[in-house]
Design a protein around this motif. Structure first.
Motif, PDB file in Angstrom:
ATOM      1  N   GLU A   3     -26.913 -30.213  44.367  1.00 17.35           N
ATOM      2  CA  GLU A   3     -27.737 -29.583  43.340  1.00 17.35           C
ATOM      3  C   GLU A   3     -26.859 -29.058  42.209  1.00 17.35           C
ATOM      4  N   LEU A   4     -27.403 -29.151  41.000  1.00 14.64           N
ATOM      5  CA  LEU A   4     -26.721 -28.615  39.831  1.00 14.64           C
ATOM      6  C   LEU A   4     -26.787 -27.093  39.890  1.00 14.64           C
ATOM      7  N   VAL A   5     -25.630 -26.446  39.832  1.00 14.83           N
ATOM      8  CA  VAL A   5     -25.541 -24.987  39.906  1.00 14.83           C
ATOM      9  C   VAL A   5     -25.581 -24.378  38.516  1.00 14.83           C
ATOM     10  N   ARG A   6     -24.856 -24.993  37.584  1.00 16.34           N
ATOM     11  CA  ARG A   6     -24.769 -24.435  36.233  1.00 16.34           C
ATOM     12  C   ARG A   6     -24.380 -25.528  35.250  1.00 16.34           C
ATOM     13  N   ARG A   7     -24.908 -25.424  34.040  1.00 16.76           N
ATOM     14  CA  ARG A   7     -24.567 -26.348  32.953  1.00 16.76           C
ATOM     15  C   ARG A   7     -24.267 -25.504  31.717  1.00 16.76           C
ATOM     16  N   VAL A  67     -21.458 -27.701  36.909  1.00 18.27           N
ATOM     17  CA  VAL A  67     -20.951 -27.264  38.205  1.00 18.27           C
ATOM     18  C   VAL A  67     -21.980 -27.691  39.242  1.00 18.27           C
ATOM     19  N   TRP A  68     -21.533 -28.435  40.247  1.00 18.42           N
ATOM     20  CA  TRP A  68     -22.394 -28.934  41.313  1.00 18.42           C
ATOM     21  C   TRP A  68     -21.924 -28.348  42.636  1.00 18.42           C
ATOM     22  N   ASP A  69     -22.847 -28.215  43.585  1.00 22.61           N
ATOM     23  CA  ASP A  69     -22.479 -27.703  44.899  1.00 22.61           C
ATOM     24  C   ASP A  69     -22.023 -28.816  45.848  1.00 22.61           C
ATOM     25  N   GLU A  85     -13.084 -38.862  36.350  1.00 19.73           N
ATOM     26  CA  GLU A  85     -13.580 -37.779  37.189  1.00 19.73           C
ATOM     27  C   GLU A  85     -12.427 -37.097  37.881  1.00 19.73           C
ATOM     28  N   THR A  86     -12.575 -35.790  38.064  1.00 17.92           N
ATOM     29  CA  THR A  86     -11.615 -35.015  38.836  1.00 17.92           C
ATOM     30  C   THR A  86     -12.297 -33.732  39.269  1.00 17.92           C
ATOM     31  N   GLY A  87     -11.668 -33.013  40.128  1.00 20.26           N
ATOM     32  CA  GLY A  87     -12.167 -31.705  40.535  1.00 20.26           C
ATOM     33  C   GLY A  87     -11.359 -30.614  39.858  1.00 20.26           C
ATOM     34  N   LEU A  88     -11.946 -29.447  39.777  1.00 21.11           N
ATOM     35  CA  LEU A  88     -11.252 -28.290  39.203  1.00 21.11           C
ATOM     36  C   LEU A  88     -11.631 -27.078  40.022  1.00 21.11           C
TER      37      LEU A  88
END
Length: 93
Positions: A3-7, A67-69, A85-88
């Motif tokens: 789920e999308l947490v924040r945009r 930000v996705w969960d 794509e990458t993670g942070l």
């Protein structure tokens, strides 16, 4: 399913074909922007920091951050010139 947490949408100043997203307190970073920036890649990752290379020299770029969960759903890359794509991982304040 994730789920999308924040945009959030921000305007980023691009200078010399580059901009970065990093922790707000750069004292926490082992390598603050723009140190070790790699102009040969579109998206570079460092601890607490992302480096983005732009095709334009100096301008303001519209940036969308999500930000996705979990892993986000696949998107059709057909409309993009470049994609990476990458993670942070950042500290929550």
């Amino acid at each position: 399913m994730a789920e999308l947490v924040r945009r959030q949408h921000v305007d980023a100043y691009v200078g010399y074909h580059a901009f970065g997203l990093q922790e707000s307190d750069d004292a926490d970073l082992p390598v603050p922007f723009p140190d070790d920036f790699d102009f040969d890649v579109f998206l570079g990752a460092h601890p607490g920091r992302l480096d983005i290379t732009s095709g334009g020299h100096t301008h303001t770029a519209a940036v969308g951050v999500e930000v996705w969960d979990g892993p986000p759903p696949e998107q059709d890359p057909a409309g993009w010139d470049e994609r990476a794509e990458t993670g942070l991982h950042v500290h929550q304040r």
